[in-house]
Scaffold this motif. Structure first.
Motif, PDB file in Angstrom:
ATOM      1  N   ILE A 268      41.808  18.001 -57.924  1.00 37.98           N
ATOM      2  CA  ILE A 268      42.125  19.414 -58.132  1.00 37.98           C
ATOM      3  C   ILE A 268      41.738  20.219 -56.892  1.00 37.98           C
ATOM      4  CG2 ILE A 268      39.989  19.850 -59.439  1.00 37.98           C
ATOM      5  CD1 ILE A 268      43.256  21.496 -60.271  1.00 37.98           C
ATOM      6  N   THR A 269      40.677  19.798 -56.203  1.00 35.49           N
ATOM      7  CA  THR A 269      40.301  20.465 -54.950  1.00 35.49           C
ATOM      8  C   THR A 269      41.412  20.289 -53.915  1.00 35.49           C
ATOM      9  OG1 THR A 269      37.965  20.043 -55.398  1.00 35.49           O
ATOM     10  CG2 THR A 269      38.536  20.641 -53.149  1.00 35.49           C
TER      11      THR A 269
ATOM     12  N   LEU B 121      36.668  12.406 -68.981  1.00 35.74           N
ATOM     13  CA  LEU B 121      35.824  13.317 -68.192  1.00 35.74           C
ATOM     14  C   LEU B 121      34.367  13.236 -68.639  1.00 35.74           C
ATOM     15  CD1 LEU B 121      37.979  16.570 -67.944  1.00 35.74           C
ATOM     16  CD2 LEU B 121      37.280  15.092 -66.047  1.00 35.74           C
ATOM     17  N   VAL B 122      34.173  13.076 -69.949  1.00 34.51           N
ATOM     18  CA  VAL B 122      32.802  13.023 -70.482  1.00 34.51           C
ATOM     19  C   VAL B 122      32.212  11.622 -70.312  1.00 34.51           C
ATOM     20  CG1 VAL B 122      31.407  13.272 -72.576  1.00 34.51           C
ATOM     21  CG2 VAL B 122      33.303  14.864 -72.138  1.00 34.51           C
ATOM     22  N   LYS B 123      33.027  10.610 -70.627  1.00 27.15           N
ATOM     23  CA  LYS B 123      32.522   9.226 -70.674  1.00 27.15           C
ATOM     24  C   LYS B 123      32.287   8.624 -69.312  1.00 27.15           C
ATOM     25  CE  LYS B 123      34.247   7.088 -74.917  1.00 27.15           C
ATOM     26  NZ  LYS B 123      35.220   6.118 -75.444  1.00 27.15           N
ATOM     27  N   CYS B 124      33.080   9.037 -68.329  1.00 29.46           N
ATOM     28  CA  CYS B 124      33.116   8.305 -67.065  1.00 29.46           C
ATOM     29  C   CYS B 124      32.925   9.267 -65.896  1.00 29.46           C
ATOM     30  CB  CYS B 124      34.454   7.561 -66.967  1.00 29.46           C
ATOM     31  SG  CYS B 124      34.658   6.657 -65.449  1.00 29.46           S
ATOM     32  N   ARG B 125      31.744   9.244 -65.305  1.00 32.87           N
ATOM     33  CA  ARG B 125      31.423  10.142 -64.201  1.00 32.87           C
ATOM     34  C   ARG B 125      32.401   9.977 -63.039  1.00 32.87           C
ATOM     35  NH1 ARG B 125      26.562  12.607 -61.961  1.00 32.87           N
ATOM     36  NH2 ARG B 125      27.354  13.922 -60.294  1.00 32.87           N
TER      37      ARG B 125
ATOM     38  N   GLU C 253      35.446  11.910 -63.627  1.00 29.87           N
ATOM     39  CA  GLU C 253      35.253  13.352 -63.407  1.00 29.87           C
ATOM     40  C   GLU C 253      35.250  13.673 -61.917  1.00 29.87           C
ATOM     41  OE1 GLU C 253      31.745  15.535 -65.015  1.00 29.87           O
ATOM     42  OE2 GLU C 253      33.130  17.232 -64.986  1.00 29.87           O
ATOM     43  N   THR C 254      34.580  12.850 -61.119  1.00 29.12           N
ATOM     44  CA  THR C 254      34.557  13.081 -59.669  1.00 29.12           C
ATOM     45  C   THR C 254      35.971  12.981 -59.096  1.00 29.12           C
ATOM     46  OG1 THR C 254      32.301  12.221 -59.519  1.00 29.12           O
ATOM     47  CG2 THR C 254      33.568  12.289 -57.479  1.00 29.12           C
TER      48      THR C 254
ATOM     49  N   LEU D 166      46.312  22.183 -69.763  1.00 30.75           N
ATOM     50  CA  LEU D 166      44.955  22.621 -70.118  1.00 30.75           C
ATOM     51  C   LEU D 166      44.936  23.616 -71.274  1.00 30.75           C
ATOM     52  CD1 LEU D 166      43.393  22.984 -66.551  1.00 30.75           C
ATOM     53  CD2 LEU D 166      42.962  21.174 -68.213  1.00 30.75           C
TER      54      LEU D 166
ATOM     55  N   ARG E  67      37.788  16.115 -59.982  1.00 31.28           N
ATOM     56  CA  ARG E  67      37.328  17.233 -59.145  1.00 31.28           C
ATOM     57  C   ARG E  67      37.959  17.160 -57.757  1.00 31.28           C
ATOM     58  NH1 ARG E  67      33.535  17.421 -55.309  1.00 31.28           N
ATOM     59  NH2 ARG E  67      32.434  15.533 -55.920  1.00 31.28           N
TER      60      ARG E  67
END
Lengths: 204, 204
Positions: free
Chosen positions: B140-141, B126-130, B133-134, B97, B137
């Motif tokens: 990482i959780t 991350l921007v193009k494909c929801r 991103e989920t 990162l 998330r």
């Protein structure tokens, strides 16, 4: 299900949205949706937000003041996992996500103004509001990196390095939080912390 | 910028998408977008994916085989931070990162088949494909919760409890990974681990 706002103060959540905006751009529509899910809360110093053994039902955002998250060992000693000042979020995430009893307690170190997001509000916002999901992803990523750094530093850095890393991470907390809590966060006795601080100031 | 797929095998990424699908429902359109950003890679046992001091440029998903992430202390001893088996992701997230040199090394414990996502591919996805991103998330959780559990267990659980928590987290790894690596992950000498295992089997 949005939670009722049980305050006569018509809170504007300015700081709350300012803090999100530092990480993710929010539209007015985003703000309007998110607002309906927020619950404001004021607490006095030493008041509990979460007790060990209860289920953690909220993510807590600090607008003003300071909270700490800690566990108690068998001999009753406090081990501080995290501090949270203005702009930080805090919760027992494991308990919040799984519904299992919390292993940590959360209480206020100063009189504080908070914004709470409950479990179902959080789940709904993640689906309804892309900006909220991105904010959550960035928050949890930051928390992961902070914890990794701490795990590494606990096993490999000198006491001086650990204290200086703490001051770098929490630049204002050393002035606001009692020394015995900082010692507890660092896993030191107050006496050892005092010696470490003395050595650092002598070397400057 | 999508990375070229430098393999004559026309990989289908079936396992990769199966593993995402366990956490987030993917449409065919999602899959088509994500595919263009993936790079397949095969490595032999002991081959490096990342060396300490280099910048970590990829998130690595394990399709087949096993990787480990570790650091070396001043006396050259290995401290294992994480294992990754089929379906797991691994990287030096801080280095990935921030672009700073990695504090961890990653290598293969077994011959392995991997899928790499590079830094710019990750940012664009991350921007193009929801759904991506989920998935990120949730990943990482999960990593955060696993690390928190480990931080708590390192300071408060008995050796038997720590070994049994490890077997619960990595149910198949005890059979596949050399005992001295498991000892390193748990912060024990191989001799101590051997005694712990003996005590557990005697108590069953």
């Amino acid at each position: 299900m949005p939670q009722a706002i049980n305050s006569g103060l018509h809170p504007m959540y300015e700081l709350f949205f300012e803090n999100i905006n530092k990480k993710v751009a929010l539209t007015e529509a985003d703000k309007a949706v998110i607002k309906t899910y927020l619950t404001p809360k004021k607490v006095r110093r030493k008041q509990y937000l979460l007790q060990e053994g209860d289920v953690c039902k909220n993510i807590i955002f600090v607008e003003k003041g300071a909270l700490r998250e800690y566990s108690l060992d068998e001999s009753g000693r406090e081990h501080i996992l995290q501090f949270a000042l203005e702009g930080w979020a805090i919760s027992d995430l494991y308990s919040f996500l799984t519904g299992e009893p919390a292993t940590y307690a959360i209480d206020a170190i100063e009189d504080s103004e908070l914004v709470l997001i409950g479990k179902s509000a959080h789940e709904e916002l993640l689906v309804k509001c892309r900006a909220y999901e991105t904010f959550t992803r960035l928050n949890i990523t930051g928390a992961y990196l902070a914890m990794q750094k701490r795990l590494t530093s606990t096993t490999s850095a000198s006491l001086e390095e650990r204290y200086e890393a703490f001051v770098a991470l929490y630049p204002h907390i050393a002035e606001r939080v009692p020394q015995h809590m900082i010692a507890s966060y660092l896993g030191l006795t107050p006496e050892t912390l005092s010696r470490v601080r003395k050595r650092i100031s002598q070397n400057k």
